[in-house]
Write a protein that holds these residues in place. Structure first.
Motif, mmCIF file in Angstrom:
data_model
loop_
_atom_site.group_PDB
_atom_site.id
_atom_site.type_symbol
_atom_site.label_atom_id
_atom_site.label_comp_id
_atom_site.label_asym_id
_atom_site.label_seq_id
_atom_site.Cartn_x
_atom_site.Cartn_y
_atom_site.Cartn_z
ATOM 1 N N GLU A 1 71.238 -27.322 3.934
ATOM 2 C CA GLU A 1 70.089 -27.538 3.056
ATOM 3 C C GLU A 1 69.137 -28.577 3.646
ATOM 4 O O GLU A 1 67.908 -28.421 3.612
ATOM 5 N N ILE B 1 77.366 -27.298 3.553
ATOM 6 C CA ILE B 1 76.250 -26.743 2.766
ATOM 7 C C ILE B 1 75.120 -27.758 2.659
ATOM 8 O O ILE B 1 73.938 -27.419 2.809
ATOM 9 N N ILE C 1 78.210 -20.485 2.364
ATOM 10 C CA ILE C 1 77.318 -20.223 1.215
ATOM 11 C C ILE C 1 77.468 -18.783 0.730
ATOM 12 O O ILE C 1 77.353 -18.514 -0.461
#
Length: 317
Positions: free
Chosen positions: A41, A37, A9
């Motif tokens: 999240e 990613i 990220i």
């Protein structure tokens, strides 16, 4: 979560959210980055990026906070690597030794010359201080190793081992009336002016206690922290000197035919022990072990490692 996700990220933000460029920069695949990613999240319970299809469009408000935290984490990881690189270079670096003047002047020249030959890239810093200050320097990480007779063994947070034992010696001019007497008594010494170490140094406490047990009070006319200074004032007739054994051992002036005469005082003042100490949580580089072994033939890496692991705290000479 893991460091790979953090790097993904961070690099994506640096590459204007272009995952193709991010994958090239990190030598990995675009699908792998996208998956990592998404997993981060999901674990955090927030969206770090706003998406349009499979493309990243912008960083969300919570995503900005996440990136700030990631920057801190990865910066500290880089610091850890630098620390590791510095300390893994075992043949170079700085060795900081906190010690008293007596040890620096009389004990350490030989070991430090030998250390220089074995580790020529090591820079040595000597910090001379009173024993309590030597202990404090170790506790404050201002020194790697400490050497002193007092204070080290009883200081919480330090681990120490005995290096060598020694006794006090009485020093007087060769023409002094007592120089012809082989076996002196404390009563004879108490009648003479005395030049000796200050209270915190070189086993001075033992000297005072020995006189007190006999109901005597030595006539201390001068106190110093340097044996060479004490011997100088003895030569000038200031009084009898009381100094550590190591300070007269190789002094030609104290040998047969010299201008000073010495008498052992161990029968009165007992034996003293000079110790080597380390902070309990210290990381010791290889040249620190080498230094300790050169200081005392009783030292070896295995013994010191046992000490640092809490297995040799009661080892004595």
């Amino acid at each position: 979560m893991n460091l790979h996700q953090f790097r993904f990220i961070q690099e994506a933000a640096r590459r204007n959210l272009n995952l193709t460029e991010t994958a090239k920069a990190l030598y990995t695949s675009q699908p792998g980055i996208s998956k990592a990613i998404l997993e981060l999240e999901e674990e955090l319970g927030i969206d770090i990026f706003v998406r349009h299809g499979k493309r990243l469009k912008r960083i969300t408000e919570p995503g900005q906070r996440v990136l700030q935290a990631v920057d801190v984490i990865l910066r500290e990881v880089a610091n850890l690597k630098r620390i590791g690189e510095e300390y893994s270079k075992q043949d170079s670096g700085t060795l900081v030794i906190a010690t008293t003047h007596t040890q620096a002047r009389y004990l350490l020249p030989g070991p430090l010359v030998a250390l220089r030959k074995r580790h020529p890239k090591v820079v040595v810093t000597l910090l001379e201080a009173a024993p309590p200050q030597v202990a404090q320097m170790l506790l404050e990480d201002r020194a790697d190793v400490g050497l002193a007779t007092e204070a080290l063994a009883g200081t919480e947070g330090l681990l120490s081992l005995p290096c060598y034992e020694w006794q006090h010696m009485l020093v007087m001019p060769a023409d002094h009336p007592l120089a012809a007497t082989e076996r002196l008594t404390l009563e004879q010494i108490a009648r003479e002016p005395v030049v000796s170490y200050s209270a915190a140094y070189a086993g001075r406490t033992r000297i005072d206690q020995a006189f007190a047990l006999k109901g005597l009070s030595p006539q201390v006319v001068l106190e110093a922290t340097d044996a060479d200074v004490i011997k100088t004032y003895v030569r000038h007739g200031m009084g009898l000197g009381i100094v550590p054994e190591i300070t007269v051992k190789d002094d030609p002036a104290c040998a047969a035919g010299g201008d000073l005469v010495v008498r052992p005082m161990g029968q009165f003042f007992g034996r003293n022990t000079t110790r080597i100490a380390f902070k309990r949580s210290a990381y010791l580089r290889s040249f620190v072990y080498t230094f300790a072994e050169l200081v005392s033939e009783r030292m070896n890496r295995s013994l010191i490692e046992k000490l640092m692991a809490g297995q040799a705290e009661h080892y004595e000479l």
